[in-house]
Design a protein around this motif. Structure first.
Motif, PDB file in Angstrom:
ATOM      1  N   ILE A 151      46.118  33.650  79.084  1.00  0.00           N
ATOM      2  CA  ILE A 151      46.313  32.613  78.051  1.00  0.00           C
ATOM      3  C   ILE A 151      45.583  33.048  76.775  1.00  0.00           C
ATOM      4  O   ILE A 151      44.408  33.452  76.827  1.00  0.00           O
ATOM      5  N   THR A 152      46.272  32.970  75.647  1.00  0.00           N
ATOM      6  CA  THR A 152      45.642  33.298  74.352  1.00  0.00           C
ATOM      7  C   THR A 152      44.358  32.484  74.208  1.00  0.00           C
ATOM      8  O   THR A 152      44.350  31.269  74.428  1.00  0.00           O
ATOM      9  N   THR A 153      43.290  33.177  73.861  1.00  0.00           N
ATOM     10  CA  THR A 153      41.970  32.523  73.819  1.00  0.00           C
ATOM     11  C   THR A 153      41.346  32.683  72.443  1.00  0.00           C
ATOM     12  O   THR A 153      41.329  33.784  71.880  1.00  0.00           O
ATOM     13  N   ILE A 154      40.839  31.578  71.921  1.00  0.00           N
ATOM     14  CA  ILE A 154      40.093  31.622  70.657  1.00  0.00           C
ATOM     15  C   ILE A 154      38.611  31.464  71.005  1.00  0.00           C
ATOM     16  O   ILE A 154      38.241  30.568  71.773  1.00  0.00           O
ATOM     17  N   SER A 155      37.785  32.327  70.447  1.00  0.00           N
ATOM     18  CA  SER A 155      36.341  32.260  70.732  1.00  0.00           C
ATOM     19  C   SER A 155      35.558  32.546  69.452  1.00  0.00           C
ATOM     20  O   SER A 155      36.158  32.745  68.390  1.00  0.00           O
ATOM     21  N   ASN A 156      34.251  32.609  69.554  1.00  0.00           N
ATOM     22  CA  ASN A 156      33.385  32.958  68.407  1.00  0.00           C
ATOM     23  C   ASN A 156      33.659  32.076  67.192  1.00  0.00           C
ATOM     24  O   ASN A 156      33.925  32.567  66.100  1.00  0.00           O
ATOM     25  N   PHE A 157      33.583  30.773  67.401  1.00  0.00           N
ATOM     26  CA  PHE A 157      33.942  29.821  66.346  1.00  0.00           C
ATOM     27  C   PHE A 157      32.921  29.775  65.218  1.00  0.00           C
ATOM     28  O   PHE A 157      33.235  29.354  64.120  1.00  0.00           O
ATOM     29  N   ARG A 158      31.678  30.150  65.499  1.00  0.00           N
ATOM     30  CA  ARG A 158      30.625  29.873  64.513  1.00  0.00           C
ATOM     31  C   ARG A 158      30.533  30.933  63.415  1.00  0.00           C
ATOM     32  O   ARG A 158      30.028  30.670  62.331  1.00  0.00           O
ATOM     33  N   VAL A 159      31.015  32.166  63.711  1.00  0.00           N
ATOM     34  CA  VAL A 159      30.742  33.279  62.789  1.00  0.00           C
ATOM     35  C   VAL A 159      31.413  33.128  61.414  1.00  0.00           C
ATOM     36  O   VAL A 159      30.838  33.526  60.403  1.00  0.00           O
ATOM     37  N   ALA A 160      32.619  32.543  61.365  1.00  0.00           N
ATOM     38  CA  ALA A 160      33.322  32.444  60.074  1.00  0.00           C
ATOM     39  C   ALA A 160      32.574  31.495  59.132  1.00  0.00           C
ATOM     40  O   ALA A 160      32.501  31.744  57.922  1.00  0.00           O
TER      41      ALA A 160
END
Ligand SMILES: Nc1ncnc2c1ncn2[C@@H]1O[C@H](COP(=O)(O)OP(=O)(O)OP(=O)(O)O)[C@@H](O)[C@H]1O
Ligand SMILES: CC(=O)N[C@H]1[C@@H]2OC[C@@H](O2)[C@@H](O)[C@@H]1O[C@H](C)C(=O)O
Length: 406
Positions: A151-160
């Motif tokens: 399943i396509t996964t989005i992670s590392n939300f804080r860096v942007a």
């Protein structure tokens, strides 16, 4: 419009386990609607939890260990995602917060820090030191979760958000705004996890989005959990329903002393973590308590009072006006003693939980990361600069599409 089925995964600063939420989402902002199909907490394997807590406490580890722990966390997150959707048609997207193991707010002085002082080049830097970007590290890499689950996964939300000068936290205020704001009533949404964080939502009219506020209030349960473990010799991990603390009395001079600490005076935007409100902080508290010969129950009542008073004082100090209503969420919303103390300190403010406004208090953070992933796929921003201190709104999260075989 067909709903999008998304899994949100979160393990917070309590490091108690992985909260997984399977949700169906329609709409994008004011028309946003989320239905929680399933929510469950999957405890960490004991050895992995111990290792995570050790790293959070500053224990040195090798790069090889770091990589192994990153993948071990990704594996248990992927298992949580697989388990939560049993019995349902599969989700098309995962939003995984991962596990925070280190958080450093921006504005920290690189050149004065004892670690970096030894490794910085000695010549005059051409960059605008000493004000640095923040740094926040979440483990449990999305690439592995995507590969294991398919399943396509989005992670590392804080860096942007951090890249545009923000703290990278708190990120839930924008989600709170669209899920929990009210047309006529000003509300505070107060999460009491390991760390506490608030979102202030003015009534939803005119310029309301610009009047939202959000910040980390300080300790939630982090110090209380550590104290319970200390006094019970590890037999208990938290103060169930707050009943141990309720059998003692707070020592108010100590609460006052602790509240005079820098973090509580700092105006928002601000964020914190176990780096500040962790083991070292608790030991200082315990030492202070010795002077007053407090019983374990009194110590727990005093620490609970610190959480309650730091929340309420920050509203008085930093909100344009007090809310009509406070909606609690996170594990601390089940601490009846804490809830009672908040009610007393807040006087005329109604204290409820987000359950009573239709959003699961237990799984709100996991739900939030499902929504942030969904916004990422739609190219919509996820941060609220007034809460994180970022220069601008940005799309959050790194996309890990499904590639090849599992
Ligand atoms: N029945 C209960 N009574 C009292 N406290 C409880 C109860 N259930 C959970 N808690 C508290 O809630 C904590 C877990 O809360 P939660 O899962 O919201 O934290 P987290 O998500 O890890 O933290 P954060 O929001 O800071 O990232 C436990 O460590 C415990 O202190
Ligand atoms: C760095 C980090 O993981 N911060 C967490 C932590 O736990 C509570 C508080 O501190 C909050 O700022 C944040 O999580 C929530 C989900 C947030 O970003 O809104």
């Amino acid at each position: 419009m067909h709903p999008t089925r998304v899994i949100g995964l979160m393990s917070g600063t309590s490091v108690d386990g992985i909260d997984a939420a399977l949700v169906e989402i329609v709409g994008t902002d004011l028309d946003l609607k989320v239905e929680l199909l399933a929510g469950k907490t999957y405890p960490y394997p004991a050895a992995l939890r111990e290792k995570i807590l050790a790293i959070c406490g500053g224990a040195p580890i090798s790069m090889a260990e770091l990589a192994a722990i990153d993948d071990a966390i990704a594996l248990v997150f992927a298992q949580a995602a697989q388990n939560i959707q049993v019995g349902y048609p599969p989700a098309t997207l995962i939003g995984s917060h991962g596990q925070t193991v280190y958080h450093r707010p921006p504005g920290f002085s690189i050149s004065e820090n004892s670690v970096s002082a030894n490794i910085l080049p000695s010549h005059q830097s051409p960059f605008p030191y000493p004000q640095s970007l923040g740094y926040s590290l979440q483990l449990g890499r999305g690439a592995l979760i995507s590969r294991l689950t398919g399943i396509t996964t989005i992670s590392n939300f804080r860096v942007a958000d951090i890249a545009v000068g923000g703290h990278g936290a708190p990120l839930v205020p924008r989600v709170d705004a669209y899920l929990l704001s009210h047309p006529q009533e000003a509300r505070c949404i107060q999460n009491v996890g390991g760390i506490g964080n608030v979102t202030y939502l003015p009534p939803r009219r005119d310029d309301w989005l610009n009047q939202i506020r959000g910040w980390d209030t300080g300790p939630g349960n982090s110090l209380l959990d550590l104290a319970v473990q200390y006094f019970s010799n590890g037999a208990k991990s938290y103060d169930e329903n707050g009943s141990w603390a309720a059998s003692g009395s707070p020592c108010y001079p100590l609460v006052e002393k602790w509240l005079s600490q820098d973090y509580f005076r700092l105006p928002p935007p601000k964020s914190t973590g176990r780096e500040l409100f962790g083991v070292t902080y608790l030991h200082q508290c315990l030492q202070d308590c010795q002077a007053y010969q407090l019983s374990p129950a009194d110590v727990l009542a005093t620490i609970t009072e610190l959480t309650a008073a730091s929340i309420v004082n920050s509203y008085h100090a930093f909100l344009p006006r007090m809310p009509k209503c406070l909606l609690l969420c996170g594990g601390g919303s089940q601490n009846l003693y804490l809830k009672h103390r908040l009610e007393l300190l807040l006087k005329s403010v109604k204290v409820l939980t987000t359950d009573e406004a239709g959003v699961s208090a237990e799984f709100k953070e996991a739900i939030a990361f499902a929504i942030l992933a969904y916004w990422r796929q739609l190219g919509l921003p996820g941060n609220l600069p007034v809460a994180t201190g970022a220069d601008q709104e940005v799309v959050l999260g790194e996309v890990h599409p499904v590639t090849g075989d599992k």
